[in-house]
Scaffold this motif. Structure first.
Motif, PDB file in Angstrom:
ATOM      1  N   UNK A  96       0.832  -1.214   0.000  1.00 46.35           N
ATOM      2  CA  UNK A  96       0.000   0.000   0.000  1.00 46.35           C
ATOM      3  C   UNK A  96       0.865   1.261   0.000  1.00 46.35           C
ATOM      4  N   UNK A  97       2.017   1.187   0.633  1.00 40.36           N
ATOM      5  CA  UNK A  97       2.945   2.333   0.583  1.00 40.36           C
ATOM      6  C   UNK A  97       3.412   2.562  -0.847  1.00 40.36           C
ATOM      7  N   UNK A  98       3.659   1.483  -1.591  1.00 36.85           N
ATOM      8  CA  UNK A  98       4.044   1.625  -2.994  1.00 36.85           C
ATOM      9  C   UNK A  98       2.913   2.279  -3.784  1.00 36.85           C
ATOM     10  N   UNK A  99       1.676   1.921  -3.483  1.00 37.81           N
ATOM     11  CA  UNK A  99       0.545   2.532  -4.184  1.00 37.81           C
ATOM     12  C   UNK A  99       0.413   4.011  -3.814  1.00 37.81           C
ATOM     13  N   UNK A 100       0.595   4.311  -2.553  1.00 39.78           N
ATOM     14  CA  UNK A 100       0.544   5.710  -2.102  1.00 39.78           C
ATOM     15  C   UNK A 100       1.609   6.543  -2.809  1.00 39.78           C
ATOM     16  N   UNK A 101       2.812   6.006  -2.880  1.00 42.00           N
ATOM     17  CA  UNK A 101       3.910   6.732  -3.526  1.00 42.00           C
ATOM     18  C   UNK A 101       3.685   6.900  -5.027  1.00 42.00           C
ATOM     19  N   UNK A 102       2.866   6.005  -5.621  1.00 42.35           N
ATOM     20  CA  UNK A 102       2.586   6.079  -7.058  1.00 42.35           C
ATOM     21  C   UNK A 102       1.375   6.962  -7.371  1.00 42.35           C
ATOM     22  N   UNK A 103       0.840   7.645  -6.388  1.00 46.04           N
ATOM     23  CA  UNK A 103      -0.287   8.541  -6.635  1.00 46.04           C
ATOM     24  C   UNK A 103      -1.492   8.299  -5.762  1.00 46.04           C
ATOM     25  N   UNK A 104      -1.562   7.110  -5.138  1.00 49.12           N
ATOM     26  CA  UNK A 104      -2.600   6.852  -4.150  1.00 49.12           C
ATOM     27  C   UNK A 104      -4.009   6.776  -4.698  1.00 49.12           C
ATOM     28  N   UNK A 105      -4.205   6.004  -5.777  1.00 43.98           N
ATOM     29  CA  UNK A 105      -5.563   5.813  -6.287  1.00 43.98           C
ATOM     30  C   UNK A 105      -6.404   5.037  -5.281  1.00 43.98           C
ATOM     31  N   UNK A 106      -7.742   5.235  -5.297  1.00 46.78           N
ATOM     32  CA  UNK A 106      -8.612   4.509  -4.358  1.00 46.78           C
ATOM     33  C   UNK A 106      -8.486   2.998  -4.542  1.00 46.78           C
ATOM     34  N   UNK A 107      -8.856   2.265  -3.500  1.00 47.48           N
ATOM     35  CA  UNK A 107      -8.699   0.817  -3.501  1.00 47.48           C
ATOM     36  C   UNK A 107      -9.690   0.216  -2.508  1.00 47.48           C
ATOM     37  N   UNK A 108     -10.263  -0.925  -2.878  1.00 51.78           N
ATOM     38  CA  UNK A 108     -11.156  -1.650  -1.979  1.00 51.78           C
ATOM     39  C   UNK A 108     -10.481  -2.947  -1.560  1.00 51.78           C
ATOM     40  N   UNK A 109     -10.392  -3.174  -0.250  1.00 51.45           N
ATOM     41  CA  UNK A 109      -9.781  -4.389   0.287  1.00 51.45           C
ATOM     42  C   UNK A 109     -10.895  -5.292   0.803  1.00 51.45           C
ATOM     43  N   UNK A 110     -10.886  -6.550   0.342  1.00 50.11           N
ATOM     44  CA  UNK A 110     -11.926  -7.531   0.666  1.00 50.11           C
ATOM     45  C   UNK A 110     -11.290  -8.725   1.376  1.00 50.11           C
ATOM     46  N   UNK A 111     -11.057  -8.632   2.680  1.00 45.95           N
ATOM     47  CA  UNK A 111     -10.503  -9.779   3.397  1.00 45.95           C
ATOM     48  C   UNK A 111     -11.543 -10.885   3.540  1.00 45.95           C
ATOM     49  N   UNK A 112     -11.105 -12.126   3.375  1.00 49.53           N
ATOM     50  CA  UNK A 112     -12.010 -13.275   3.494  1.00 49.53           C
ATOM     51  C   UNK A 112     -11.627 -14.190   4.649  1.00 49.53           C
ATOM     52  N   UNK A 113     -10.762 -13.722   5.544  1.00 45.75           N
ATOM     53  CA  UNK A 113     -10.417 -14.524   6.709  1.00 45.75           C
ATOM     54  C   UNK A 113     -11.629 -14.663   7.625  1.00 45.75           C
ATOM     55  N   UNK A 114     -11.681 -15.786   8.349  1.00 44.33           N
ATOM     56  CA  UNK A 114     -12.807 -16.063   9.242  1.00 44.33           C
ATOM     57  C   UNK A 114     -12.601 -15.337  10.566  1.00 44.33           C
ATOM     58  N   UNK A 115     -12.646 -14.011  10.476  1.00 41.16           N
ATOM     59  CA  UNK A 115     -12.482 -13.121  11.624  1.00 41.16           C
ATOM     60  C   UNK A 115     -13.673 -12.171  11.616  1.00 41.16           C
ATOM     61  N   UNK A 116     -14.368 -12.058  12.741  1.00 41.87           N
ATOM     62  CA  UNK A 116     -15.496 -11.144  12.801  1.00 41.87           C
ATOM     63  C   UNK A 116     -15.023  -9.711  12.547  1.00 41.87           C
ATOM     64  N   UNK A 117     -15.763  -8.985  11.694  1.00 40.87           N
ATOM     65  CA  UNK A 117     -15.396  -7.609  11.320  1.00 40.87           C
ATOM     66  C   UNK A 117     -13.965  -7.593  10.779  1.00 40.87           C
ATOM     67  N   UNK A 118     -13.682  -8.514   9.834  1.00 42.52           N
ATOM     68  CA  UNK A 118     -12.309  -8.716   9.371  1.00 42.52           C
ATOM     69  C   UNK A 118     -11.683  -7.466   8.768  1.00 42.52           C
ATOM     70  N   UNK A 119     -12.490  -6.653   8.061  1.00 40.41           N
ATOM     71  CA  UNK A 119     -11.934  -5.432   7.499  1.00 40.41           C
ATOM     72  C   UNK A 119     -11.500  -4.449   8.564  1.00 40.41           C
ATOM     73  N   UNK A 120     -12.327  -4.280   9.596  1.00 40.11           N
ATOM     74  CA  UNK A 120     -11.978  -3.378  10.703  1.00 40.11           C
ATOM     75  C   UNK A 120     -10.728  -3.874  11.415  1.00 40.11           C
ATOM     76  N   UNK A 121     -10.642  -5.183  11.628  1.00 40.88           N
ATOM     77  CA  UNK A 121      -9.497  -5.758  12.334  1.00 40.88           C
ATOM     78  C   UNK A 121      -8.211  -5.569  11.529  1.00 40.88           C
ATOM     79  N   UNK A 122      -8.269  -5.882  10.229  1.00 39.10           N
ATOM     80  CA  UNK A 122      -7.076  -5.739   9.388  1.00 39.10           C
ATOM     81  C   UNK A 122      -6.650  -4.279   9.287  1.00 39.10           C
ATOM     82  N   UNK A 123      -7.607  -3.386   9.160  1.00 42.48           N
ATOM     83  CA  UNK A 123      -7.299  -1.947   9.098  1.00 42.48           C
ATOM     84  C   UNK A 123      -6.558  -1.501  10.350  1.00 42.48           C
ATOM     85  N   UNK A 124      -7.049  -1.905  11.519  1.00 46.89           N
ATOM     86  CA  UNK A 124      -6.417  -1.497  12.773  1.00 46.89           C
ATOM     87  C   UNK A 124      -4.984  -2.007  12.860  1.00 46.89           C
TER      88      UNK A 124
END
Length: 362
Positions: free
Chosen positions: A137-165
């Motif tokens: 993601x740092x490489x993407x930020x340095x390249x201009x930082x276009x928007x991006x959607x992350x879709x985690x599929x791990x069996x973790x409740x609220x997996x996106x919130x957890x991965x973000x933190x």
């Protein structure tokens, strides 16, 4: 060819889930493009799988089980994977693809996929998935930082919130760049998702055997893009009902059967399908569903959904192609009783649950 999807993980689950859905959507021009699959573990056992994922004509997924009580046995060909790389051998290429091409990142990195203990971001390729993701993601930020959607599929409740933190914590501790951290927090969409499909065995060198039932529920939020249009991909306002249905019907049913199996000291190799051939045990499970579980969901406004999910679950349990051993389900049985049964009773305290209480009170 540009690939709008970058997928971290080569698991048979993803092969028979997201990869299959995107392949079927592409056939209808209902997905934005193909997938670059990235192996993150460095396992030599999966080198052959990488090559097979992109073979001409795709790889097979056998759909086998029951649907509405009727047998299903068919083979689909998955052609959505355009490239297969590894972070150990192709790190620069993966960085460039994430920086310039990606619109979606998909991950399924196993039970310990979010573990960052002992990680070192000073090395070229960090050990953990969150560490790798941060540098990509740092490489993407340095390249201009276009928007991006992350879709985690791990069996973790609220997996996106957890991965973000986790990634934000790493960014603050190890990189300390406020502008980059703000971009991670505010410009990246970290989706919460729930996945549900039993993928019972691999087909070598690539492919899998899966049940007919499948769900990929994705919780809506501002800026979130839909990965594809598919009957198994649901965009929902709240994941909670789907989490409750899975945990307190499918998983609860498994734990009820495992409890019977343990208490009766039954055949060590017995499967879910086999134990349900005992009409007394099958009747007890159906009574628990009908007299305790569905009424509790009805008290929470989900009675119709619960009745339908129970019927589907019983089909899944009786899948003639699936050998799901009760010895595997019985692992960590006491912990599962708490999450699947005790928490369920607390969720609906006004509904009588004498049969489930027997399990709790033993």
């Amino acid at each position: 060819m540009k690939t709008p999807f970058v997928q971290f993980g080569t698991s048979r689950f993803l092969q028979a889930h997201a990869d299959l859905f995107i392949s079927e959507a592409l056939d209808r021009q209902a997905a934005p493009g193909q997938i670059t699959v990235v192996q993150t573990t460095g396992s030599t056992e999966r080198v052959g799988r990488l090559a097979a994922l992109t073979q001409p004509g795709g790889y097979p997924v056998a759909i086998r089980g029951l649907c509405d009580g009727r047998p299903v046995d068919r083979v689909e060909r998955v052609t959505s994977v355009a490239r297969a790389l590894s972070t150990s051998d192709n790190w620069d290429a993966v960085c460039n693809i994430v920086a310039d091409e990606a619109e979606f990142l998909i991950s399924n990195t196993g039970d310990t996929g979010y573990d960052i203990s002992g990680d070192d971001l000073s090395v070229r390729v960090p050990l953990s998935f969150p560490g790798k993701l941060l540098l990509l993601l740092k490489a993407r930020f340095d390249a201009g930082g276009k928007p991006l959607t992350i879709l985690p599929c791990e069996l973790v409740s609220r997996n996106g919130d957890v991965l973000k933190a986790i990634v934000l914590e790493l960014a603050g501790e190890r990189l300390g760049e406020r502008q980059f951290s703000n971009w991670l927090a505010n410009e990246i969409v970290w989706a919460n998702t729930l996945v549900d499909r039993i993928v019972s065995e691999p087909i070598e060198p690539a492919g899998a055997v899966a049940e007919p039932y499948a769900l990929w529920a994705i919780e809506r939020q501002p800026g979130l893009k839909t990965p594809c249009e598919h009957e198994c991909v649901l965009m929902v306002d709240d994941l909670t009902p789907y989490e409750k249905l899975k945990l307190h019907i499918l998983n609860l049913g498994h734990t009820v059967l495992a409890d019977i199996w343990l208490r009766q000291a039954r055949d060590p190799g017995e499967t879910v399908r086999q134990i349900l051939s005992d009409t007394e045990i099958a009747g007890r499970l159906e009574d628990i569903y009908g007299q305790e579980v569905v009424p509790a969901f009805a008290a929470n406004g989900l009675g119709q959904q619960a009745s339908a999910y129970v019927a589907t679950t019983l089909d899944r349990f009786r899948n003639p192609f699936l050998d799901h051993r009760l010895s595997d389900i019985a692992n960590h049985h006491a912990e599962k009783i708490v999450r699947r049964i005790a928490d369920f009773r607390r969720w609906s305290p006004d509904v009588a649950m004498p049969m489930l209480s027997e399990i709790l009170d033993q």
